[in-house]
Write a protein that holds these residues in place. Structure first.
Motif, PDB file in Angstrom:
ATOM      1  N   ALA A 198       0.836  -1.216   0.000  1.00  0.00           N
ATOM      2  CA  ALA A 198       0.000   0.000   0.000  1.00  0.00           C
ATOM      3  C   ALA A 198       0.864   1.256   0.000  1.00  0.00           C
ATOM      4  O   ALA A 198       1.771   1.408   0.821  1.00  0.00           O
ATOM      5  N   CYS A 199       0.567   2.159  -0.922  1.00  0.00           N
ATOM      6  CA  CYS A 199       1.276   3.442  -0.954  1.00  0.00           C
ATOM      7  C   CYS A 199       0.896   4.255   0.277  1.00  0.00           C
ATOM      8  O   CYS A 199      -0.273   4.283   0.685  1.00  0.00           O
ATOM      9  N   ASP A 200       1.884   4.913   0.849  1.00  0.00           N
ATOM     10  CA  ASP A 200       1.672   5.684   2.068  1.00  0.00           C
ATOM     11  C   ASP A 200       1.528   7.176   1.800  1.00  0.00           C
ATOM     12  O   ASP A 200       1.275   7.938   2.719  1.00  0.00           O
ATOM     13  N   VAL A 201       1.694   7.582   0.541  1.00  0.00           N
ATOM     14  CA  VAL A 201       1.692   9.005   0.188  1.00  0.00           C
ATOM     15  C   VAL A 201       0.340   9.379  -0.412  1.00  0.00           C
ATOM     16  O   VAL A 201      -0.097   8.784  -1.394  1.00  0.00           O
ATOM     17  N   GLU A 202      -0.293  10.378   0.166  1.00  0.00           N
ATOM     18  CA  GLU A 202      -1.637  10.781  -0.262  1.00  0.00           C
ATOM     19  C   GLU A 202      -1.593  11.793  -1.397  1.00  0.00           C
ATOM     20  O   GLU A 202      -0.628  12.546  -1.554  1.00  0.00           O
ATOM     21  N   ALA A 203      -2.668  11.810  -2.162  1.00  0.00           N
ATOM     22  CA  ALA A 203      -2.993  12.927  -3.044  1.00  0.00           C
ATOM     23  C   ALA A 203      -4.314  13.514  -2.563  1.00  0.00           C
ATOM     24  O   ALA A 203      -5.067  12.864  -1.840  1.00  0.00           O
ATOM     25  N   ASP A 204      -4.599  14.736  -2.950  1.00  0.00           N
ATOM     26  CA  ASP A 204      -5.869  15.346  -2.549  1.00  0.00           C
ATOM     27  C   ASP A 204      -7.051  14.568  -3.106  1.00  0.00           C
ATOM     28  O   ASP A 204      -8.091  14.450  -2.466  1.00  0.00           O
ATOM     29  N   PHE A 205      -6.867  14.028  -4.317  1.00  0.00           N
ATOM     30  CA  PHE A 205      -7.934  13.283  -4.981  1.00  0.00           C
ATOM     31  C   PHE A 205      -7.371  11.943  -5.446  1.00  0.00           C
ATOM     32  O   PHE A 205      -6.299  11.895  -6.051  1.00  0.00           O
ATOM     33  N   ALA A 206      -8.090  10.870  -5.141  1.00  0.00           N
ATOM     34  CA  ALA A 206      -7.659   9.520  -5.517  1.00  0.00           C
ATOM     35  C   ALA A 206      -8.667   8.962  -6.518  1.00  0.00           C
ATOM     36  O   ALA A 206      -9.793   8.611  -6.150  1.00  0.00           O
ATOM     37  N   VAL A 207      -8.268   8.906  -7.784  1.00  0.00           N
ATOM     38  CA  VAL A 207      -9.135   8.401  -8.849  1.00  0.00           C
ATOM     39  C   VAL A 207      -8.817   6.924  -9.049  1.00  0.00           C
ATOM     40  O   VAL A 207      -7.677   6.557  -9.367  1.00  0.00           O
ATOM     41  N   ILE A 208      -9.829   6.083  -8.874  1.00  0.00           N
ATOM     42  CA  ILE A 208      -9.652   4.637  -8.975  1.00  0.00           C
ATOM     43  C   ILE A 208     -10.211   4.160 -10.306  1.00  0.00           C
ATOM     44  O   ILE A 208     -11.326   4.519 -10.694  1.00  0.00           O
ATOM     45  N   ALA A 209      -9.441   3.338 -11.007  1.00  0.00           N
ATOM     46  CA  ALA A 209      -9.866   2.818 -12.300  1.00  0.00           C
ATOM     47  C   ALA A 209      -9.430   1.368 -12.429  1.00  0.00           C
ATOM     48  O   ALA A 209      -8.452   0.945 -11.802  1.00  0.00           O
ATOM     49  N   GLY A 210     -10.155   0.601 -13.246  1.00  0.00           N
ATOM     50  CA  GLY A 210      -9.776  -0.781 -13.479  1.00  0.00           C
ATOM     51  C   GLY A 210      -8.417  -0.903 -14.136  1.00  0.00           C
ATOM     52  O   GLY A 210      -7.664  -1.850 -13.889  1.00  0.00           O
ATOM     53  N   VAL A 211      -8.071   0.057 -14.977  1.00  0.00           N
ATOM     54  CA  VAL A 211      -6.748   0.209 -15.581  1.00  0.00           C
ATOM     55  C   VAL A 211      -6.418   1.693 -15.472  1.00  0.00           C
ATOM     56  O   VAL A 211      -7.244   2.538 -15.824  1.00  0.00           O
ATOM     57  N   SER A 212      -5.236   2.027 -15.015  1.00  0.00           N
ATOM     58  CA  SER A 212      -4.943   3.434 -14.724  1.00  0.00           C
ATOM     59  C   SER A 212      -5.041   4.323 -15.949  1.00  0.00           C
ATOM     60  O   SER A 212      -5.427   5.494 -15.848  1.00  0.00           O
ATOM     61  N   ASN A 213      -4.678   3.799 -17.127  1.00  0.00           N
ATOM     62  CA  ASN A 213      -4.840   4.599 -18.337  1.00  0.00           C
ATOM     63  C   ASN A 213      -6.261   5.138 -18.452  1.00  0.00           C
ATOM     64  O   ASN A 213      -6.480   6.269 -18.904  1.00  0.00           O
ATOM     65  N   TRP A 214      -7.241   4.319 -18.066  1.00  0.00           N
ATOM     66  CA  TRP A 214      -8.638   4.744 -18.171  1.00  0.00           C
ATOM     67  C   TRP A 214      -8.893   5.987 -17.320  1.00  0.00           C
ATOM     68  O   TRP A 214      -9.702   6.838 -17.696  1.00  0.00           O
ATOM     69  N   GLY A 215      -8.218   6.070 -16.184  1.00  0.00           N
ATOM     70  CA  GLY A 215      -8.357   7.263 -15.345  1.00  0.00           C
ATOM     71  C   GLY A 215      -7.839   8.506 -16.042  1.00  0.00           C
ATOM     72  O   GLY A 215      -8.426   9.583 -15.938  1.00  0.00           O
ATOM     73  N   GLY A 216      -6.708   8.386 -16.769  1.00  0.00           N
ATOM     74  CA  GLY A 216      -6.189   9.512 -17.540  1.00  0.00           C
ATOM     75  C   GLY A 216      -7.149   9.919 -18.639  1.00  0.00           C
ATOM     76  O   GLY A 216      -7.396  11.110 -18.866  1.00  0.00           O
ATOM     77  N   TYR A 217      -7.709   8.918 -19.335  1.00  0.00           N
ATOM     78  CA  TYR A 217      -8.692   9.224 -20.380  1.00  0.00           C
ATOM     79  C   TYR A 217      -9.913   9.925 -19.777  1.00  0.00           C
ATOM     80  O   TYR A 217     -10.440  10.891 -20.344  1.00  0.00           O
ATOM     81  N   ALA A 218     -10.375   9.427 -18.632  1.00  0.00           N
ATOM     82  CA  ALA A 218     -11.573   9.989 -18.004  1.00  0.00           C
ATOM     83  C   ALA A 218     -11.338  11.425 -17.536  1.00  0.00           C
ATOM     84  O   ALA A 218     -12.237  12.271 -17.632  1.00  0.00           O
ATOM     85  N   LEU A 219     -10.134  11.728 -17.035  1.00  0.00           N
ATOM     86  CA  LEU A 219      -9.830  13.101 -16.640  1.00  0.00           C
ATOM     87  C   LEU A 219      -9.883  14.036 -17.843  1.00  0.00           C
ATOM     88  O   LEU A 219     -10.425  15.146 -17.757  1.00  0.00           O
ATOM     89  N   ALA A 220      -9.339  13.596 -18.981  1.00  0.00           N
ATOM     90  CA  ALA A 220      -9.397  14.414 -20.189  1.00  0.00           C
ATOM     91  C   ALA A 220     -10.846  14.630 -20.616  1.00  0.00           C
ATOM     92  O   ALA A 220     -11.255  15.756 -20.965  1.00  0.00           O
TER      93      ALA A 220
END
Length: 623
Positions: free
Chosen positions: A512-534
């Motif tokens: 588990a990563c211990d470093v936070e971001a203000d917003f945590a976007v969860i996706a089945g594949v991380s690329n999909w999160g980048g596409y969804a942000l765009a």
């Protein structure tokens, strides 16, 4: 430039009864909040030679200066804008300006009859009905007697300059209890339409206002514990505009006074606001306090994107990591950002060269492409050992049309908090951040023990630079927000959901990563999160409600979904090209280790292409 809005002049008798009488039909509007009936207007009188430029200035900056009409030269009022007799007056209703300076207050313009023959009168809509809207929404007046007029402040936000008219936006402020914020913002929009929409909610310093207790006009408002300052554009911007042109003679309504016209100020029927006009309010930053708004229809579409990318093809248990509206708040924050720093790179294939995987870079560059289309600054930071690789990936992405232009690529070898501040801020000064948003997409994240792990608990720290430090230092710099996109819990930024990762993700107690971001976007594949942000950024910037808020209701509105934006969206064709670039550089699939057209063991044709199309279908659907 000419404009179609011209109003017939009224007879000389009405002119005299309005402009020249000792007791003109002008009201002190501080006690008129929300009164039904005739509509208040402020007035500006300028020499006819300045009239075309001022008319264009008003149309270009229509938020603070909604132009109701204007007279022809020498005709100072109009039948359509006939005044309503009322002799109540608490102070002189006119201000006189000479060469940019206010040189006095006048009870009438009787002594200037000759000059008025060469002048044009402009009638501007007032925001005095705002207080009434808030009262109807359940917020009592702070000054029940209505003796003063509300606070107004000059901001550091420049109006769009037209000829000699160059001035800052002036805003009014009303403290609103946080728990009533959205309801009261909706109430103001319901009554005032687009003119009732605020232009800023939160920290006044984001508008350049240093001290709320020292307004430039009117009486100060006090923010009590639990209150949020909310700002609306003010017609008092016209006073600053008149001052800026430095004409030899001009007149305006005095602050707090207005002419009553026969245009009815009517409330929109209950339920008449459509979803594309109904504002939703969302907090995007606590330090500094900052809220954003978007229409209910835009918010609904982004929530649909969040649901689409949350499928779990690898059965990892990512559903337990989901937090509602993280994609929405991340995209709202990015929409307000001016300069964004993106990082990616997960060297899970430690026994191969290069050790990177195909998940991460495509999503990062897809987001970068859309940020470029929005004319935001975009840079990337990657591991030093991977610098040459990413430079080639970016170069080929430009050649293949995935990116419009190259983006700067930085490295961060680590060192100290001072080194991180030096990269994030000009001269290392936290008051001058170079970036106002950091985004990590499938970037390996530091675990609690200081190591970096892939999903199989293999320590890959020797391949990773401490880019996590940038996110940690950014947490202490007001004005820098961050987003992490991940699909397994060991990615940078997933510290926000680390307890869920430890409980529900295989090997989560270690990886588990211990470093936070203000917003945590969860996706089945991380690329999909980048596409969804765009895609979410496209939706927001095509939203009239959000667009007006972004530009503070000044300047022309941007055409929704312009061709440049559409071309910058991720597409099946562009993402296939991007994956082909990765394959040519022998970058492997994250799960299978195969060098081929797949990501996380899932084939591009079929799984990923279908996901891209689903996102585009939601994005391009009419609001």
């Amino acid at each position: 430039m000419s404009f179609p809005l011209r109003l017939k002049s009224c007879p000389p008798s009405i002119i005299r009864s309005w402009i020249l009488q000792k007791k003109p039909n002008v009201r002190n509007m501080s006690s008129m909040a929300g009164a039904p009936g005739p509509r208040p207007a402020s007035v500006v009188l300028l020499h006819k030679s300045l009239a075309p430029d001022f008319e264009e200035f008003c149309h270009t900056n229509s938020g603070p200066l909604p132009l109701l009409g204007r007279s022809e030269p020498g005709r100072w009022a109009s039948q359509t804008l006939s005044t309503v007799p009322d002799t109540r007056m608490d102070h002189p209703p006119f201000c006189k300006y000479e060469f940019g300076a206010c040189t006095g207050s006048l009870t009438s313009l009787e002594g200037h009859s000759e000059q008025l023959k060469d002048m044009v009168t402009f009638f501007l809509g007032c925001s005095f009905s705002l207080e009434g809207a808030l009262e109807k929404g359940g917020l009592p007046r702070r000054d029940p007697a209505g003796h003063g007029h509300g606070a107004a402040y000059k901001t550091a936000v420049p109006c769009v300059t037209i000829a000699g008219f160059c001035c800052p936006l002036v805003v009014t402020m009303r403290p609103i209890p946080e728990d009533k914020l959205e309801r009261l913002v909706r109430a103001s929009c319901s009554l005032g339409g687009v003119q009732g929409q605020p232009v800023h909610i939160g920290d006044p310093e984001l508008l350049g206002i240093k001290d709320l207790s020292k307004p430039d006009y009117g009486d100060p408002e006090v923010c009590r514990p639990g209150d949020v300052p909310v700002f609306w554009p003010s017609h008092l911007t016209s006073l600053e505009a008149v001052s800026s042109c430095k004409t030899s003679l001009a007149f305006t309504s005095a602050p707090g006074c207005a002419v009553m016209t026969d245009l009815q100020d009517t409330e929109a029927p209950a339920g008449s606001l459509t979803p594309d006009k109904i504002p939703e309010v969302h907090r995007i930053s606590q330090d500094p306090l900052h809220y954003s708004i978007a229409s209910a229809s835009a918010v609904g579409k982004i929530r649909e994107l969040e649901t689409i990318i949350a499928v779990d093809p690898g059965n990892r248990g990512i559903g337990h990591l989901l937090c509602k509206d993280e994609l929405l708040r991340a995209s709202l924050s990015l929409s307000h950002a001016h300069s964004v720093l993106i990082t990616t790179g997960f060297p899970t294939h430690f026994s191969h060269e290069p050790p990177e995987e195909t998940d991460g870079p495509p999503g990062a560059l897809a987001l970068a492409a859309f940020l470029q289309a929005l004319e935001k600054g975009v840079s990337m930071v990657v591991d030093q050992r991977a610098l040459s690789l990413f430079e080639k990936l970016v170069e080929e992405a430009v050649e293949q049309g995935v990116l419009k232009t190259r983006i700067p690529i930085l490295t961060y070898p680590g060192g100290s908090a001072g080194a991180a501040r030096a990269l994030l801020c000009g001269d290392g000064d936290p008051r001058s951040p170079r970036f106002d948003h950091l985004v990590a997409i499938e970037r390996t994240g530091r675990a609690a023990d200081g190591n970096y792990y892939n999903a199989r608990k293999m320590n890959i720290k020797h391949l990773v630079d401490p880019i996590d430090d940038l996110f940690l230092v950014a947490q202490k710099i007001p004005g820098i927000s961050s987003t992490g996109v991940g699909d397994g819990g060991n990615e940078l930024g997933m510290g926000k959901v680390k307890e869920a990762v430890k409980s529900h993700i295989r090997n989560g107690d270690v990886i588990a990563c211990d470093v936070e971001a203000d917003f945590a976007v969860i996706a089945g594949v991380s690329n999909w999160g980048g596409y969804a942000l765009a895609c979410a950024l496209y939706i927001l910037n095509s939203c009239e409600v959000h667009g007006r808020y972004l530009r503070r209701a000044i300047g022309p509105s941007r055409a929704p979904g312009g061709q440049t934006w559409t071309q910058a969206l991720p597409s099946i064709d562009k993402e296939e090209k991007m994956l082909g670039i990765l394959v040519r550089h022998r970058i492997r699939s994250g799960v299978s280790g195969i060098v081929g057209m797949e990501v996380d063991g899932l084939p591009f044709h079929g799984t990923h292409a279908q996901m891209i199309q689903k996102l585009l279908d939601v994005t391009m659907a009419r609001m």
